[in-house]
Design an enzyme around this catalytic site. Structure first.
Site, PDB file in Angstrom:
ATOM      1  CG  MET A   1     -11.054   3.057   2.655  1.00  0.00           C
ATOM      2  SD  MET A   1      -9.638   2.861   3.594  1.00  0.00           S
ATOM      3  CE  MET A   1      -8.469   3.308   2.378  1.00  0.00           C
TER       4      MET A   1
ATOM      5  CG  HIS B   1      -3.774  -1.699  -1.455  1.00  0.00           C
ATOM      6  ND1 HIS B   1      -5.146  -2.687  -1.634  1.00  0.00           N
ATOM      7  CD2 HIS B   1      -4.217  -0.889  -0.330  1.00  0.00           C
ATOM      8  CE1 HIS B   1      -6.016  -2.078  -1.019  1.00  0.00           C
ATOM      9  NE2 HIS B   1      -5.554  -1.059  -0.029  1.00  0.00           N
TER      10      HIS B   1
ATOM     11  CG  MET C   1      -8.466   6.998   3.110  1.00  0.00           C
ATOM     12  SD  MET C   1      -7.562   7.328   4.733  1.00  0.00           S
ATOM     13  CE  MET C   1      -6.430   5.568   4.617  1.00  0.00           C
TER      14      MET C   1
ATOM     15  CG  MET D   1     -11.381  -2.890   5.573  1.00  0.00           C
ATOM     16  SD  MET D   1      -9.738  -2.492   5.008  1.00  0.00           S
ATOM     17  CE  MET D   1      -9.182  -1.765   6.247  1.00  0.00           C
TER      18      MET D   1
ATOM     19  CB  SER E   1      -0.831   0.050   1.227  1.00  0.00           C
ATOM     20  OG  SER E   1      -1.269   1.383   1.435  1.00  0.00           O
TER      21      SER E   1
ATOM     22  CG  ASP F   1      -6.001  -3.020   3.531  1.00  0.00           C
ATOM     23  OD1 ASP F   1      -5.019  -2.848   3.793  1.00  0.00           O
ATOM     24  OD2 ASP F   1      -6.835  -1.993   2.636  1.00  0.00           O
TER      25      ASP F   1
ATOM     26  CG  ASP G   1      -5.180   2.272   1.230  1.00  0.00           C
ATOM     27  OD1 ASP G   1      -6.064   1.548   0.985  1.00  0.00           O
ATOM     28  OD2 ASP G   1      -3.856   1.826   1.521  1.00  0.00           O
TER      29      ASP G   1
ATOM     30  CG  HIS H   1      -9.430   0.116   0.026  1.00  0.00           C
ATOM     31  ND1 HIS H   1      -8.621  -0.239   1.196  1.00  0.00           N
ATOM     32  CD2 HIS H   1     -10.668  -0.117   0.253  1.00  0.00           C
ATOM     33  CE1 HIS H   1      -9.504  -0.455   2.037  1.00  0.00           C
ATOM     34  NE2 HIS H   1     -10.661  -0.289   1.690  1.00  0.00           N
TER      35      HIS H   1
HETATM   36  C1  DX5 Z   1      -6.104   1.171   6.038  1.00  0.00           C
HETATM   37  C2  DX5 Z   1      -5.578   1.151   4.587  1.00  0.00           C
HETATM   38  C3  DX5 Z   1      -4.556  -0.115   4.404  1.00  0.00           C
HETATM   39  C4  DX5 Z   1      -3.143   0.505   5.048  1.00  0.00           C
HETATM   40  C5  DX5 Z   1      -2.771  -0.633   5.564  1.00  0.00           C
HETATM   41  O1  DX5 Z   1      -7.101   2.095   5.819  1.00  0.00           O
HETATM   42  O2  DX5 Z   1      -6.758   0.496   3.797  1.00  0.00           O
HETATM   43  O3  DX5 Z   1      -4.311  -0.255   2.979  1.00  0.00           O
HETATM   44  O4  DX5 Z   1      -2.274   1.208   4.271  1.00  0.00           O
HETATM   45  O5  DX5 Z   1      -1.512  -0.326   6.403  1.00  0.00           O
HETATM   46  P1  DX5 Z   1      -0.791  -1.417   7.075  1.00  0.00           P
HETATM   47  O6  DX5 Z   1      -0.156  -2.474   6.344  1.00  0.00           O
HETATM   48  O7  DX5 Z   1       0.376  -0.706   7.634  1.00  0.00           O
HETATM   49  O8  DX5 Z   1      -1.655  -1.879   8.260  1.00  0.00           O
HETATM   50 ZN    ZN Z   2      -6.430  -0.288   1.875  1.00  0.00          ZN
END
Ligand code: DX5
Ligand code: ZN
Length: 219
Positions: free
Chosen positions: A67, A32, A36, A138, A7, A176, A34, A65
C-alpha cells in the site's frame, strides 16, 4: 476450498516468530504482509527489513501487499527480500508504471498481484489482466485492520469472477478486510479463493479452529 492468509498486521510484533508459528500450526495457507508508506494510505507499517527476517524464519508463502505510492520503485527489493507474491495497487501510479511493476515482479520469478481500493470499479483490473496472477479486492479502505466488511463490494467480486471464468484465466481472486466467519462465507460464495484475515485470526483464542472456521470446514 478457499485459502486463508492471516495478516501479520494484527500480530504482536514483539513476539513475531511465535505468532507466525501459531498460524502455521493453525494450517494457514499463506502469510499476508501489509506494507504502508503513510502516503498511499494514512498509516505506516512494516517493510523490507522485517520481510527479510520473516523470510529467514519461515518457509510459508509470503503474500506481500504494497500500500505504497509508485510501487515500481520498490518491487525488485521486495522480491529480493523474500516475497513469493507482490501485490501493487492499481491506483498507486500511472497505468504504464503499474503494468511495468507487475511485469518486473513476474520477470523475477514471483507471482504478481493487482489490488483494487473500494472506490475502484471491477473493470479497473481489466487493463492489467494479462499481467497479473491475482486480483485483490479490498473490502475496507486500506490502512487499518479491524474495520467493518463492505458488503457492497460483493457484486464487484462477482463481476471479476465471471470475467476471469469467461476468459478462462488462472488468476486468483483475493479479498482483504473485515473477514470473519460470516463475511468469509459471503466472499467465498461470490468467488473469492483467498481470504485475508487479520484481527479475526489473531484475536481468536484457538487460532487453528478459527482458521478452519473461516475456510468453511465443518467443526
Ligand atoms: C488493511 C490491510 C489488511 C488488514 C486486514 O489495509 O490490507 O490486510 O490487516 O485486517 P482485518 O482482517 O482486521 O480487517
Ligand atoms: Zn492487506
Amino acid at each position: 476450498m478457499v485459502m486463508i492468509a492471516p495478516s501479520i498486521l494484527s500480530a504482536d510484533f514483539a513476539r513475531l516468530g511465535q505468532e507466525i508459528d501459531s498460524i502455521r500450526e493453525g494450517k494457514a495457507d499463506w502469510l499476508h504482509f501489509d506494507v504502508m508508506d503513510g502516503l498511499f494510505v494514512p498509516n505506516l507499517s512494516i517493510g523490507i527489513p522485517v520481510l527479510e527476517s520473516v523470510r529467514k524464519y519461515t518457509d510459508m508463502f509470503l503474500d506481500v501487499h504494497l500500500m505504497i505510492r509508485e510501487p515500481l520503485r520498490y518491487v525488485e527489493r521486495f522480491c529480493a527480500a523474500g516475497a513469493d507474491l507482490v501485490c501493487v495497487h492499481a491506483e498507486a501510479d500511472t497505468e504504464e508504471n503499474i503494468r511495468e511493476a507487475l511485469r518486473k515482479v513476474r520477470s523475477l520469478g514471483k507471482k504478481a498481484g493487482l489490488a483494487l481500493k473500494p472506490g475502484t470499479a471491477w473493470d479497473g483490473a481489466l487493463p492489467f489482466i494479462e499481467d497479473t496472477d491475482l486480483i485483490l479486492v479490498m473490502t475496507v479502505e486500506p490502512g487499518f485492520g479491524g474495520q467493518k466488511f463492505m458488503a457492497d463490494m460483493l457484486p464487484k467480486l462477482g463481476f471479476l469472477r465471471q470475467t476471469l471464468d469467461e476468459f478462462g484465466l488462472e488468476c486468483l481472486l483475493e479479498v482483504d478486510g473485515g473477514i470473519n466467519p460470516l463475511t468469509a462465507s459471503l466472499a467465498a460464495a461470490a468467488g473469492a479463493q483467498v481470504l485475508v484475515a487479520g484481527s479475526d485470526v489473531f484475536k481468536a483464542e484457538d487460532r487453528k479452529a478459527r482458521i478452519a472456521q473461516l475456510r468453511g470446514e465443518k467443526q
